[in-house]
Enzyme design. Structure first.
Site, PDB file in Angstrom:
ATOM      1  N   TRP A 201     -37.432 -26.471   4.428  1.00 39.97           N
ATOM      2  CA  TRP A 201     -36.125 -26.489   3.426  1.00 39.97           C
ATOM      3  C   TRP A 201     -36.109 -25.663   2.427  1.00 39.97           C
ATOM      4  O   TRP A 201     -37.135 -25.189   1.718  1.00 39.97           O
ATOM      5  CB  TRP A 201     -36.006 -28.088   2.793  1.00 39.97           C
ATOM      6  CG  TRP A 201     -34.757 -28.256   1.907  1.00 39.97           C
ATOM      7  CD1 TRP A 201     -33.573 -28.603   2.228  1.00 39.97           C
ATOM      8  CD2 TRP A 201     -34.796 -27.795   0.526  1.00 39.97           C
ATOM      9  NE1 TRP A 201     -32.812 -28.668   1.267  1.00 39.97           N
ATOM     10  CE2 TRP A 201     -33.498 -28.125   0.243  1.00 39.97           C
ATOM     11  CE3 TRP A 201     -35.695 -27.398  -0.195  1.00 39.97           C
ATOM     12  CZ2 TRP A 201     -32.990 -28.085  -1.157  1.00 39.97           C
ATOM     13  CZ3 TRP A 201     -35.188 -27.317  -1.574  1.00 39.97           C
ATOM     14  CH2 TRP A 201     -34.103 -27.478  -2.122  1.00 39.97           C
ATOM     15  N   ASP A 368     -17.543 -33.078  -0.416  1.00 34.03           N
ATOM     16  CA  ASP A 368     -19.172 -33.539   0.042  1.00 34.03           C
ATOM     17  C   ASP A 368     -19.463 -34.739   0.177  1.00 34.03           C
ATOM     18  O   ASP A 368     -18.444 -35.592   0.008  1.00 34.03           O
ATOM     19  CB  ASP A 368     -20.089 -32.407  -0.495  1.00 34.03           C
ATOM     20  CG  ASP A 368     -21.113 -32.046   0.452  1.00 34.03           C
ATOM     21  OD1 ASP A 368     -22.097 -32.786   0.451  1.00 34.03           O
ATOM     22  OD2 ASP A 368     -21.048 -30.972   1.085  1.00 34.03           O
ATOM     23  N   ARG A 445     -35.131 -39.634   3.659  1.00 28.25           N
ATOM     24  CA  ARG A 445     -34.086 -39.636   2.472  1.00 28.25           C
ATOM     25  C   ARG A 445     -33.259 -40.974   2.637  1.00 28.25           C
ATOM     26  O   ARG A 445     -32.160 -41.080   2.735  1.00 28.25           O
ATOM     27  CB  ARG A 445     -32.823 -38.744   2.856  1.00 28.25           C
ATOM     28  CG  ARG A 445     -32.104 -38.112   1.688  1.00 28.25           C
ATOM     29  CD  ARG A 445     -30.834 -37.506   1.898  1.00 28.25           C
ATOM     30  NE  ARG A 445     -30.290 -36.775   0.701  1.00 28.25           N
ATOM     31  CZ  ARG A 445     -28.973 -36.512   0.660  1.00 28.25           C
ATOM     32  NH1 ARG A 445     -28.204 -36.732   1.778  1.00 28.25           N
ATOM     33  NH2 ARG A 445     -28.690 -35.894  -0.394  1.00 28.25           N
ATOM     34  N   LYS A 478     -17.706 -30.659   7.486  1.00 30.90           N
ATOM     35  CA  LYS A 478     -18.926 -30.287   7.448  1.00 30.90           C
ATOM     36  C   LYS A 478     -20.017 -31.597   7.847  1.00 30.90           C
ATOM     37  O   LYS A 478     -20.000 -32.485   7.604  1.00 30.90           O
ATOM     38  CB  LYS A 478     -19.296 -30.075   5.759  1.00 30.90           C
ATOM     39  CG  LYS A 478     -20.795 -29.838   5.710  1.00 30.90           C
ATOM     40  CD  LYS A 478     -21.124 -29.633   4.266  1.00 30.90           C
ATOM     41  CE  LYS A 478     -22.461 -29.172   3.944  1.00 30.90           C
ATOM     42  NZ  LYS A 478     -22.575 -29.049   2.078  1.00 30.90           N
ATOM     43  N   ASP A 480     -23.421 -32.901   8.592  1.00 33.14           N
ATOM     44  CA  ASP A 480     -24.873 -33.002   8.112  1.00 33.14           C
ATOM     45  C   ASP A 480     -25.711 -33.859   8.885  1.00 33.14           C
ATOM     46  O   ASP A 480     -25.232 -34.491   9.815  1.00 33.14           O
ATOM     47  CB  ASP A 480     -24.565 -33.327   6.499  1.00 33.14           C
ATOM     48  CG  ASP A 480     -25.513 -32.812   5.763  1.00 33.14           C
ATOM     49  OD1 ASP A 480     -26.390 -32.235   6.219  1.00 33.14           O
ATOM     50  OD2 ASP A 480     -25.482 -32.835   4.408  1.00 33.14           O
ATOM     51  N   MET A 481     -26.993 -33.587   8.647  1.00 33.10           N
ATOM     52  CA  MET A 481     -28.243 -34.292   9.418  1.00 33.10           C
ATOM     53  C   MET A 481     -29.186 -34.018   8.509  1.00 33.10           C
ATOM     54  O   MET A 481     -30.130 -33.039   8.683  1.00 33.10           O
ATOM     55  CB  MET A 481     -28.353 -33.654  10.700  1.00 33.10           C
ATOM     56  CG  MET A 481     -29.069 -34.376  11.839  1.00 33.10           C
ATOM     57  SD  MET A 481     -30.534 -34.047  12.051  1.00 33.10           S
ATOM     58  CE  MET A 481     -31.155 -34.986  13.557  1.00 33.10           C
ATOM     59  N   ASN A 482     -29.427 -35.038   7.720  1.00 30.70           N
ATOM     60  CA  ASN A 482     -30.369 -34.838   6.735  1.00 30.70           C
ATOM     61  C   ASN A 482     -32.049 -35.497   6.983  1.00 30.70           C
ATOM     62  O   ASN A 482     -32.752 -35.708   6.111  1.00 30.70           O
ATOM     63  CB  ASN A 482     -29.998 -35.452   5.482  1.00 30.70           C
ATOM     64  CG  ASN A 482     -28.901 -34.513   4.756  1.00 30.70           C
ATOM     65  OD1 ASN A 482     -29.251 -33.433   4.511  1.00 30.70           O
ATOM     66  ND2 ASN A 482     -27.745 -34.877   4.670  1.00 30.70           N
ATOM     67  N   ASP A 550     -29.717 -24.728   1.834  1.00 33.84           N
ATOM     68  CA  ASP A 550     -29.429 -25.490   0.457  1.00 33.84           C
ATOM     69  C   ASP A 550     -29.698 -24.534  -0.479  1.00 33.84           C
ATOM     70  O   ASP A 550     -29.267 -24.594  -1.767  1.00 33.84           O
ATOM     71  CB  ASP A 550     -29.953 -26.558   0.297  1.00 33.84           C
ATOM     72  CG  ASP A 550     -29.251 -27.891   0.932  1.00 33.84           C
ATOM     73  OD1 ASP A 550     -28.129 -27.784   1.305  1.00 33.84           O
ATOM     74  OD2 ASP A 550     -29.813 -29.027   1.230  1.00 33.84           O
TER      75      ASP A 550
END
Ligand code: DGJ
Length: 754
Positions: A201, A368, A445, A478, A480-482, A550
Site C-alpha cells: 500500500w 468519496d 479495515r 470510483k 473501491d476494494m479495501n 493512495d
C-alpha cells in the site's frame, strides 16, 4: 502480417514487421517454440533451431530416439510426468485423487482473420478482421479424452502476441484441474533478467530488476486481487537492455485475481516462463463436456528497449482493451473530497468544495466514502447503499443536481464487494460474506468481503447500483476494494469445488462490471483498491482508469508512476494534486511540482480548495487551464522514461520523463530534482521521440521561480529535433548565486513544432 503453415515441416510462423513467433511440432506430436524474436524470412524453416541431444540421465519416449528428451526441448504447453521436470502449464487429478499424466498431441489447427471474443473474461479485441490474425492449435490426449485449444492472436501493427487456452473434458467423468496457465514460453537461453513491479500500500509498482538464476523464481498474488504486492506483469530482458536498445519480452496478464508469473532456468541454459492463474489454492472441477477458459496473456517483443515495448502496449491497451465510450476519450479533471473531508462532511461543505473547484476550472466532482448508511468512520454500513440523510438531507439526487447545476459532472464512490458486520445487509444475509457465519472470519479495515462467486450477490449488487445510477445524474463511479480475501470458502460451492472460489469471485466481479457498463455506457468507472491494489489489465477492460496509489506525494509518485508506466498508459493512471504536508508522508512539495507530476495521468485534485490562499488558487486555475490545452498529449501521447537514476527505477535525485504526440509535433518534458544541490554541474537531458527535422518552440516553466533562471535562458526558443535528441536540454547551474530553489524543484518544458 501473416500466420503461415508449412505442413511438410509441421511449422507455424506468426510473422509481422516486428516479430516472428515460430511453433514446430516435436517428434511426439506436441508443439514447441522454435523462435521468438525479430522477424525472420517467411521462406525459411526453423525447426532445426530446436536442439536434440542425448544427455546423461535423459529420459526418452518409447519408439523415439534417445536424443528426444522432454526436459531439454522447448514446449508450448507442457504437462508433467513424462520426463519434463520443469514446472508444467497444465496439471490434472482424477476424481479419486490420482494424478493424470497427460500427453497432449497435435490434432488439427485453424488459422483465421481477426480475434475471437471471450465471454466471461476481459480480453483485447479487434474492431476489424484486418487488425489481427489468429491461430488455434487443437491438442488432444485421446486416452484421457482431454482436448486443449491453444489460441494465439498476432496483431498487425504491434509486436504483440495474445495467448490463452481452452481446456475441454470430452470424457464422461469429471476431472480436476490443478493448474491451467495461460501460456508458457520456453526460451533457448538463460541470459535474461526479470523486471517486475513490487510494493505494498502506498508504494505500488516499484520497479525491481534482477538476474534470473538457476532454479525457480516466481511472483504472484494469492490475495484475491492482483495486488499492490506484485503486479501481473513482468519483463524478461537481456542484461544490457535499456530504454532505447536491447531485447525484451514483456508479459502482461489480462486478469485481476490470483496470478503467478514464473521463471525457471533449467540445467542446460534454457528458461521457461509461465503466466496465468496462480496454481496455489486453485482447482477446478471440469465436468464431462465442460470447457475451462484461461485468462489472456499478452507477450510484447522488442529489440529496441523498454521504450518501444511501452509504446506498443500503451497503444494496444488504449485502443483495443479499453472499450466503449471512454476508449481514447479525454478524461475529466476531477476534484475528490476524500483528503479534504474524509468522513466528516455535509451537503453544505460538499457544495462549497464543488463551487470553488468549479471556479478553478475542474470538470467533475467526486463524492468519496461516507455518503451512505450510518457511515461516520470505517466501522460500519458497507452494503447499505442508501444515502445518509443526516449528512445529505436532500438525498443523492438533490446533491447531484446542485452539482450539475454548477456546471460540474457528478461522480460517486462505492465499494460494492464489501459488507460491514455492522450493516443491515449483513444482518439480513450473513451467509453472503465469504467464509462461514459459524466460524471466525478475519476482518480487514473492519469489513468482510461479499461472495462475488454467487449469482444472487451479483444480481443484488447490480440492482442496487443500477438503482443508484438511475436515481441521479451520475457520470463517474470510483469502485473501491479495501481488503484482501481470507477464509476463501463459499457457501455456494460444494466441497470439491471450493478450489474454484477465487477465480469464480473475480468472474463475478467482471460480470457485475460488464452488466453495469452495458446498461450505463456513459459512466466513467475508475477502479481503486486501497489505492493501486488492483491496477491491472483485467480491470481496464471495464474501468478505463484506476487510482494509481493512495500515496499522492509528488516525490513518491515518481517511483510509482515510473513503474506503472512500463505497461499502463497515462490515460489510465489516476493522478491528483493533494495538500501539503502530504497526508501519507508529511512532505511539503511545491504546488507546481505536485501538478507537473500529476499532469502525466488522469489529472485531478484531492484537497480542500477552500483552504488554498488566493495566490494558490490562481496557480491552480493556471494549472487546470494549462492541462486542458495539453490534455490529449499527457493522456495519450507516447510516454518516454528519460532519467530514473542509477537503478533506473525512478528513484534517482534527477527524474525525467516526457510525452510526445502521435504526429511528433508536440511534447512535454518533466524534470524533477528531488534534493537541492549546491553549485550543481552542467548536464544534458537527451530527448526522445521527436522529429529530427522539425524546429520546436521550447517554453519552460519552473515549479519554483528563482532569480538566476539558467534553464530558462539556455533552453527557451527555437531548437531543432536532432539537436534536442543528440545534445539535449541543458540542465544544471540553477543553484548558485542565490538561486537555490530548495528541495523538490521541477521544470516542465513544452515543445511545439514551428
Ligand atoms: C481507499 C481509496 O484508495 C481512497 O482513495 C479512498 O477512496 C478511501 N478508500 C475511502 O475509504
Amino acid at each position: 502480417m501473416a500466420i503461415l503453415w508449412h505442413p511438410e515441416e509441421k511449422e507455424f510462423h506468426l510473422r509481422n514487421d516486428y516479430l516472428s513467433y515460430i511453433i514446430t511440432l516435436l517428434p511426439d506430436g506436441s508443439p514447441a517454440l522454435a523462435y521468438i524474436g525479430r522477424p525472420l524470412s517467411p521462406d525459411g524453416r526453423y525447426g532445426r533451431l530446436i536442439r536434440f541431444e542425448d544427455r546423461a540421465l535423459s529420459t526418452h519416449q518409447p519408439g523415439l530416439p534417445p536424443s528426444f528428451c522432454l526436459e531439454y526441448v522447448p514446449r508450448e504447453y507442457p504437462t508433467y510426468g513424462r520426463g519434463d521436470f520443469r514446472f508444467p502449464a497444465l496439471e490434472f487429478v482424477c476424481e479419486n485423487g490420482m494424478p493424470l499424466v497427460v500427453d497432449l498431441q497435435y490434432r488439427s489447427h485453424r488459422i483465421y482473420s481477426g480475434k475471437p471474443h471471450l465471454d466471461e473474461l476481459p480480453a483485447t479485441y479487434c474492431e476489424s478482421d484486418a487488425e489481427a490474425e489468429s491461430l488455434t492449435l487443437v491438442l488432444e490426449d485421446r486416452a484421457h479424452q482431454i482436448e486443449v485449444h491453444l489460441h494465439y492472436t498476432l496483431f498487425a501493427n504491434h509486436p504483440i502476441v495474445a495467448r490463452r487456452v481452452s481446456i475441454h473434458n470430452s470424457g464422461s467423468k469429471p476431472i480436476y484441474l490443478k493448474r491451467a496457465l495461460s501460456a508458457v514460453l520456453d526460451l533457448d537461453s538463460a541470459d535474461w533478467e526479470m523486471l517486475h513491479f513490487a510494493g505494498a500500500w502506498g508504494r505500488e509498482r516499484h520497479l525491481v530488476r534482477r538476474p534470473l538464476v538457476p532454479g525457480f523464481q516466481s511472483i504472484g498474488s494469492s490475495r484475491g486481487s492482483s495486488s499492490a504486492q506484485h503486479n501481473p506483469s513482468a519483463i524478461f530482458a537481456r542484461p544490457n537492455t535499456s530504454e532505447t536498445s536491447g531485447e525484451a519480452i514483456g508479459a502482461l496478464l489480462v486478469y485481476s485475481g490470483n496470478f503467478s508469473i514464473d521463471a525457471e532456468v533449467g540445467s542446460h541454459g534454457t528458461t521457461r516462463l509461465g503466466i496465468g492463474i496462480n496454481p496455489f489454492g486453485f482447482s477446478w472441477k471440469l465436468k464431462s463436456t465442460e470447457t475451462f477458459e484461461t485468462p489472456e496473456a499478452l507477450f510484447v517483443y522488442t529489440a529496441q528497449g523498454f521504450g518501444e515495448m511501452t509504446h506498443h502496449i500503451h497503444r494496444l491497451l488504449n485502443r483495443r482493451l479499453i472499450r466503449g465510450q471512454w476508449q481514447k476519450r479525454e478524461r475529466p479533471i476531477l476534484i475528490n473530497n476524500w483528503e479534504a473531508t474524509y468522513f466528516q462532511f455535509d451537503e453544505y461543505k460538499l457544495l462549497s468544495i464543488a463551487r470553488s473547484a468549479k471556479d478553478l476550472g475542474a470538470e467533475l466532482f467526486v463524492l468519496d466514502d461516507g455518503w451512505f448508511g450510518r457511515r461516520k468512520d470505517d466501522t460500519s454500513s458497507l452494503g447499505d447503499w442508501k444515502v445518509n440523510r443526516e449528512k445529505l438531507p436532500g438525498g443523492l439526487e438533490s446533491l447531484a443536481r446542485k452539482i450539475t447545476d454548477l456546471g460540474l459532472s457528478f461522480g460517486l464512490w462505492i465499494e460494492p464487494e464489501m459488507v460491514s458486520p455492522d450493516s443491515d445487509l449483513y444482518r439480513q444475509h450473513p451467509d453472503w460474506a465469504i467464509g462461514s457465519p459459524f466460524e471466525k472470519r478475519t476482518l480487514g479495515r473492519n469489513q468482510l468481503v461479499l461472495d462475488m462467486s454467487r449469482s444472487e450477490v451479483v444480481d443484488y449488487l447490480f440492482d442496487t447500483i443500477s438503482g443508484i445510477l438511475s436515481s441521479a445524474p451520475i457520470s463517474y463511479i470510483k469502485w473501491d476494494m479495501n481488503r484482501h480475501i481470507t477464509e476463501p470458502v463459499s457457501a455456494g460451492l460444494p466441497p470439491d469445488e471450493q478450489g474454484e472460489f477465487f477465480h469464480r469471485y473475480i468472474l463475478g466481479v467482471y460480470r457485475l462490471y460488464r452488466r453495469l457498463t452495458q446498461v450505463f455506457p456513459h459512466v466513467l468507472f475508475e477502479s481503486c483498491s486501497a489505492g493501486g491494489n488492483r491496477f491491472d489489465a483485467g480491470m481496464l477492460a471495464f474501468a478505463p482508469q484506476a487510482w494509481t496509489s493512495d500515496d499522492s506525494d509528488a516525490i513518491e509518485r515518481l517511483k510509482i508512476q515510473w513503474g506503472t508506466s512500463f505497461f499502463y498508459p497515462p490515460s489510465a493512471m489516476g493522478a491528483h494534486v493533494s495538500a501539503v504536508p502530504n497526508h501519507q508522508v508529511g512532505r511539503i512539495t511545491p504546488l507546481w511540482t505536485r501538478a507537473f507530476v500529476a499532469f502525466f495521468g488522469a489529472f485531478g485534485y484531492e484537497l480542500d480548495p477552500e483552504k488554498l490562499t488566493e495566490a494558490e488558487k490562481a496557480e491552480v486555475r493556471e494549472q487546470i487551464a494549462f492541462y486542458k490545452q495539453w490534455r490529449i498529449l499527457f493522456q495519450f501521447g507516447d510516454f518516454y522514461r528519460l532519467e530514473g537514476g542509477r537503478s533506473g527505477d525512478g528513484s534517482g535525485n534527477f527524474v525525467a520523463w516526457m510525452s510526445v504526440s502521435e504526429d511528433r509535433r508536440r511534447a512535454a518534458v518533466l524534470v524533477v530534482q528531488v534534493l537541492a544541490q549546491p553549485n550543481p554541474g552542467f548536464s544534458h537531458l537527451l530527448l526522445r521521440g521527436l522529429d529530427p527535422s522539425l524546429n520546436y518552440q521550447i517554453r519552460v516553466r519552473p515549479a519554483v521561480a528563482v532569480k538566476n533562471e539558467a534553464s530558462l535562458r539556455y533552453n527557451e526558443g527555437l531548437r531543432r529535433g536532432d539537436e534536442l535528441e543528440y545534445v539535449g536540454l541543458l540542465l544544471g547551474g540553477d543553484g548558485w548565486n542565490g538561486g537555490s530553489r530548495g528541495d523538490f524543484a521541477s521544470w516542465l518544458f513544452t515543445l511545439e513544432a514551428h
